[in-house]
Design an enzyme around this catalytic site. Structure first.
Site, mmCIF file in Angstrom:
data_model
loop_
_atom_site.group_PDB
_atom_site.id
_atom_site.type_symbol
_atom_site.label_atom_id
_atom_site.label_comp_id
_atom_site.label_asym_id
_atom_site.label_seq_id
_atom_site.Cartn_x
_atom_site.Cartn_y
_atom_site.Cartn_z
ATOM 1 N N ARG A 141 0.823 -1.216 0.000
ATOM 2 C CA ARG A 141 0.000 0.000 0.000
ATOM 3 C C ARG A 141 0.856 1.265 0.000
ATOM 4 N NH1 ARG A 141 -5.443 -1.770 2.079
ATOM 5 N NH2 ARG A 141 -6.062 0.376 2.363
ATOM 6 N N TYR A 144 0.763 4.285 -2.540
ATOM 7 C CA TYR A 144 -0.369 5.209 -2.360
ATOM 8 C C TYR A 144 -0.183 6.020 -1.071
ATOM 9 C CZ TYR A 144 -5.277 6.727 -2.025
ATOM 10 O OH TYR A 144 -6.447 7.461 -1.931
ATOM 11 N N ASP A 145 0.021 5.298 0.044
ATOM 12 C CA ASP A 145 0.087 5.976 1.355
ATOM 13 C C ASP A 145 1.246 6.972 1.408
ATOM 14 O OD1 ASP A 145 -1.672 3.891 1.674
ATOM 15 O OD2 ASP A 145 -0.829 3.136 3.543
ATOM 16 N N PHE A 190 -19.377 -5.290 -2.956
ATOM 17 C CA PHE A 190 -20.493 -5.956 -2.265
ATOM 18 C C PHE A 190 -21.819 -5.713 -2.998
ATOM 19 C CE2 PHE A 190 -18.683 -6.215 2.389
ATOM 20 C CZ PHE A 190 -17.649 -7.009 1.929
ATOM 21 N N ASP A 272 -3.629 -4.467 5.467
ATOM 22 C CA ASP A 272 -4.992 -3.937 5.468
ATOM 23 C C ASP A 272 -5.292 -3.357 6.860
ATOM 24 O OD1 ASP A 272 -7.552 -4.721 3.477
ATOM 25 O OD2 ASP A 272 -8.106 -4.194 5.525
ATOM 26 N N PRO A 273 -5.613 -2.052 6.951
ATOM 27 C CA PRO A 273 -5.847 -1.465 8.275
ATOM 28 C C PRO A 273 -7.014 -2.128 9.009
ATOM 29 C CG PRO A 273 -5.554 0.249 6.625
ATOM 30 C CD PRO A 273 -5.673 -1.038 5.888
ATOM 31 N N GLN A 275 -8.798 -0.787 11.564
ATOM 32 C CA GLN A 275 -9.876 0.124 11.985
ATOM 33 C C GLN A 275 -9.647 1.507 11.402
ATOM 34 O OE1 GLN A 275 -9.536 0.307 16.277
ATOM 35 N NE2 GLN A 275 -7.431 1.024 16.211
ATOM 36 N N ARG A 276 -10.747 2.227 11.248
ATOM 37 C CA ARG A 276 -10.615 3.594 10.753
ATOM 38 C C ARG A 276 -11.885 4.381 11.067
ATOM 39 N NH1 ARG A 276 -9.347 3.391 5.002
ATOM 40 N NH2 ARG A 276 -7.202 2.715 5.222
HETATM 41 P P1 NAD Z 1 -11.092 7.581 -9.074
HETATM 42 O O1 NAD Z 1 -10.118 6.538 -9.417
HETATM 43 O O2 NAD Z 1 -12.513 7.401 -9.490
HETATM 44 O O3 NAD Z 1 -10.620 9.004 -9.608
HETATM 45 C C1 NAD Z 1 -9.280 9.348 -9.831
HETATM 46 C C2 NAD Z 1 -9.211 10.075 -11.163
HETATM 47 O O4 NAD Z 1 -7.853 10.488 -11.401
HETATM 48 C C3 NAD Z 1 -9.613 9.192 -12.342
HETATM 49 O O5 NAD Z 1 -10.506 9.873 -13.187
HETATM 50 C C4 NAD Z 1 -8.279 8.891 -13.041
HETATM 51 O O6 NAD Z 1 -8.416 8.626 -14.410
HETATM 52 C C5 NAD Z 1 -7.509 10.166 -12.742
HETATM 53 N N1 NAD Z 1 -6.056 9.975 -12.808
HETATM 54 C C6 NAD Z 1 -5.315 8.985 -12.273
HETATM 55 N N2 NAD Z 1 -4.004 9.161 -12.547
HETATM 56 C C7 NAD Z 1 -3.929 10.303 -13.280
HETATM 57 C C8 NAD Z 1 -2.852 11.007 -13.873
HETATM 58 N N3 NAD Z 1 -1.580 10.573 -13.776
HETATM 59 N N4 NAD Z 1 -3.124 12.148 -14.571
HETATM 60 C C9 NAD Z 1 -4.399 12.596 -14.699
HETATM 61 N N5 NAD Z 1 -5.447 11.958 -14.155
HETATM 62 C C10 NAD Z 1 -5.221 10.833 -13.451
HETATM 63 O O7 NAD Z 1 -11.015 7.762 -7.482
HETATM 64 P P2 NAD Z 1 -11.842 8.699 -6.500
HETATM 65 O O8 NAD Z 1 -12.418 7.834 -5.471
HETATM 66 O O9 NAD Z 1 -12.715 9.624 -7.250
HETATM 67 O O10 NAD Z 1 -10.641 9.511 -5.817
HETATM 68 C C11 NAD Z 1 -10.351 10.864 -6.153
HETATM 69 C C12 NAD Z 1 -9.274 11.380 -5.207
HETATM 70 O O11 NAD Z 1 -9.727 11.340 -3.853
HETATM 71 C C13 NAD Z 1 -7.961 10.580 -5.273
HETATM 72 O O12 NAD Z 1 -6.892 11.474 -5.184
HETATM 73 C C14 NAD Z 1 -8.026 9.732 -4.021
HETATM 74 O O13 NAD Z 1 -6.744 9.421 -3.548
HETATM 75 C C15 NAD Z 1 -8.787 10.630 -3.061
HETATM 76 N N6 NAD Z 1 -9.449 9.834 -2.014
HETATM 77 C C16 NAD Z 1 -10.549 9.079 -2.312
HETATM 78 C C17 NAD Z 1 -11.141 8.311 -1.314
HETATM 79 C C18 NAD Z 1 -12.367 7.477 -1.583
HETATM 80 O O14 NAD Z 1 -12.816 6.776 -0.674
HETATM 81 N N7 NAD Z 1 -12.972 7.508 -2.732
HETATM 82 C C19 NAD Z 1 -10.600 8.311 -0.022
HETATM 83 C C20 NAD Z 1 -9.468 9.065 0.217
HETATM 84 C C21 NAD Z 1 -8.905 9.847 -0.774
HETATM 85 N N1 UDP Z 2 -12.844 -5.694 1.456
HETATM 86 C C1 UDP Z 2 -13.579 -6.865 1.572
HETATM 87 N N2 UDP Z 2 -14.086 -7.407 0.434
HETATM 88 C C2 UDP Z 2 -13.949 -6.829 -0.790
HETATM 89 C C3 UDP Z 2 -13.219 -5.622 -0.898
HETATM 90 C C4 UDP Z 2 -12.668 -5.084 0.252
HETATM 91 O O1 UDP Z 2 -13.749 -7.410 2.665
HETATM 92 O O2 UDP Z 2 -14.466 -7.391 -1.775
HETATM 93 C C5 UDP Z 2 -12.289 -5.098 2.695
HETATM 94 C C6 UDP Z 2 -10.820 -4.681 2.605
HETATM 95 O O3 UDP Z 2 -9.994 -5.770 2.925
HETATM 96 C C7 UDP Z 2 -10.768 -3.577 3.643
HETATM 97 C C8 UDP Z 2 -12.158 -2.931 3.570
HETATM 98 O O4 UDP Z 2 -12.994 -3.888 2.925
HETATM 99 O O5 UDP Z 2 -10.596 -4.109 4.930
HETATM 100 C C9 UDP Z 2 -12.185 -1.631 2.770
HETATM 101 O O6 UDP Z 2 -11.561 -1.869 1.530
HETATM 102 P P1 UDP Z 2 -11.479 -0.783 0.374
HETATM 103 O O7 UDP Z 2 -10.597 -1.345 -0.674
HETATM 104 O O8 UDP Z 2 -12.842 -0.348 -0.013
HETATM 105 O O9 UDP Z 2 -10.812 0.500 1.063
HETATM 106 P P2 UDP Z 2 -9.492 0.707 1.968
HETATM 107 O O10 UDP Z 2 -8.931 -0.607 2.391
HETATM 108 O O11 UDP Z 2 -8.555 1.469 1.103
HETATM 109 O O12 UDP Z 2 -10.010 1.481 3.120
#
Ligand code: NAD
Ligand code: UDP
Length: 316
Positions: A141, A144-145, A190, A272-273, A275-276
């Site tokens: 991870r 990303y992180d 799900f 995989d975390p 709790q959050r």
């Molecule tokens: P998503 O994958 O639907 O959207 C990401 C978008 O970025 C996509 O349209 C993708 O094509 C575009 N992209 C990826 N790499 C690119 C690049 N190199 N250049 C230009 N465009 C690029 O995901 P999302 O859920 O809509 O997430 C949007 C943002 O919010 C992300 O930065 C993500 O890290 C952040 N975020 C989302 C969540 C969540 O739960 N959805 C949680 C925490 C942070």
């Molecule tokens: N998860 C699950 N089944 C799935 C997809 C995800 O049990 O089909 C679990 C995953 O292991 C994690 C939680 O659901 O513990 C949230 O996962 P997600 O990928 O949505 O987000 P993140 O782990 O980045 O918070």
């Protein structure tokens, strides 16, 4: 009228943000390379003369005269960001450098979509912004992180060194219509499995928790943050403190879809975390009493409806 750049604007969250910004009578430039996003998400906006679409990768510099930048470009689901980890970290880090450079040059305000992942597998619960996190720097991870953590550092340094006007939000798990059905996140997985009558895949024993926020609450928080006092730069948590185990989530989805699907247990992915849950005191105190207003039951209803409409042909 403000001109606003949304990177990652064709993604799940970005498309909702573009829509809302246009509704508020702004000019919007939506920049995306379509790695995980799609034109489907924003096709309904294309007729609006104040909406502009740009195919571009944020790892390359981009120039435009804009007043504000929302930097969302980055794959967000674990399978997608782990598909090409080097590209993921480049997107976070070089994307941040390129967009901060643009903000500096045109004197724009810039908001970073950071994440609860900066807390890693947290030892402090719920997580306040003052917690520095528990992140593996070399795990699956990490691209990303650590990419998102480095982006936060860059935002702070551009602010301290060059007076760039920044805002950082840490987004907790967000769901809603236009999630990609194949992106592997838990809510979409799900719901799709339940609607198709397939087994629901619980990773691990399903006791790990997440706090799920409906996308409209997030967009409201993002916009309030962008418009907040100049000296409130964050990082600030934007999430819904309602906390659920994955088993509870699966049960809710089975009930809402009237599904016959059964739970099956699969291996828990590495790191995989457990709790959050966000502490949202800071957001409440600084963003005009912002708090989420859509609970999981309500948010799941419209999300299920959305997936029913997308999956319609394959369900028949
Ligand atoms: P998503 O994958 O639907 O959207 C990401 C978008 O970025 C996509 O349209 C993708 O094509 C575009 N992209 C990826 N790499 C690119 C690049 N190199 N250049 C230009 N465009 C690029 O995901 P999302 O859920 O809509 O997430 C949007 C943002 O919010 C992300 O930065 C993500 O890290 C952040 N975020 C989302 C969540 C969540 O739960 N959805 C949680 C925490 C942070
Ligand atoms: N998860 C699950 N089944 C799935 C997809 C995800 O049990 O089909 C679990 C995953 O292991 C994690 C939680 O659901 O513990 C949230 O996962 P997600 O990928 O949505 O987000 P993140 O782990 O980045 O918070």
């Amino acid at each position: 009228m403000k001109r606003i750049l949304v990177t990652g604007g064709a993604g799940f969250i970005g498309s909702h943000l573009c829509e809302r910004l246009l509704k508020e009578r702004n000019e919007v430039i939506c920049l995306d390379n379509y790695f995980t996003g799609s034109k489907e998400n924003i096709v309904h906006l294309l007729d609006n003369p104040y909406f502009e679409l740009v195919r571009h990768d944020v790892t390359e510099p981009y120039f435009a005269e804009v007043d504000e930048i929302y930097n969302l470009a980055c794959p967000a689901s674990p399978p997608h960001y782990q598909y090409n980890p080097i590209k993921t970290i480049k997107t976070s880090v070089m994307g941040a450098i390129n967009m901060l450079g643009l903000a500096k040059r045109v004197n724009a305000k810039i908001l970073q979509a950071s994440t609860s992942e900066v807390y890693g597998d947290p030892k402090v619960h719920p997580q306040p912004e003052s917690y520095w996190g528990n992140v593996n720097p070399i795990g699956i991870r990490s691209c990303y992180d650590e990419g998102k953590r480095c982006a936060e550092t860059l935002f702070m340094d551009y602010h301290n060194q060059n007076d760039v006007k920044i805002k950082i939000i840490r987004i907790f798990n967000t769901y809603g219509p236009r999630m990609n059905p194949n992106d592997g996140r838990v809510v979409s997985n799900f719901i799709v499995q339940a609607l198709k009558g397939e087994d629901i895949t619980i990773y691990g024993d399903g006791t790990q928790t997440r706090s799920f926020q409906y996308v409209d609450d997030l967009v409201e928080g993002m916009i309030r943050m962008m418009n907040s006092e100049d000296d409130f730069i964050g990082p600030v948590n934007i999430g819904n403190p309602g906390e659920f185990t994955m088993i509870e989530l699966a049960e809710k989805i089975i009930e809402k879809t009237n599904s016959q699907s059964k739970l099956v247990y699969k291996e828990l992915p590495k790191d995989d975390p457990m709790q959050r849950k966000p502490d949202i005191t800071l957001a409440f105190n600084n963003l005009n009493s912002w708090k989420p207003v859509i609970n999981l039951d309500k948010g799941l209803q419209s999300t299920v409806k959305y997936f029913e409409s997308v999956l319609q042909p394959s369900l028949m």
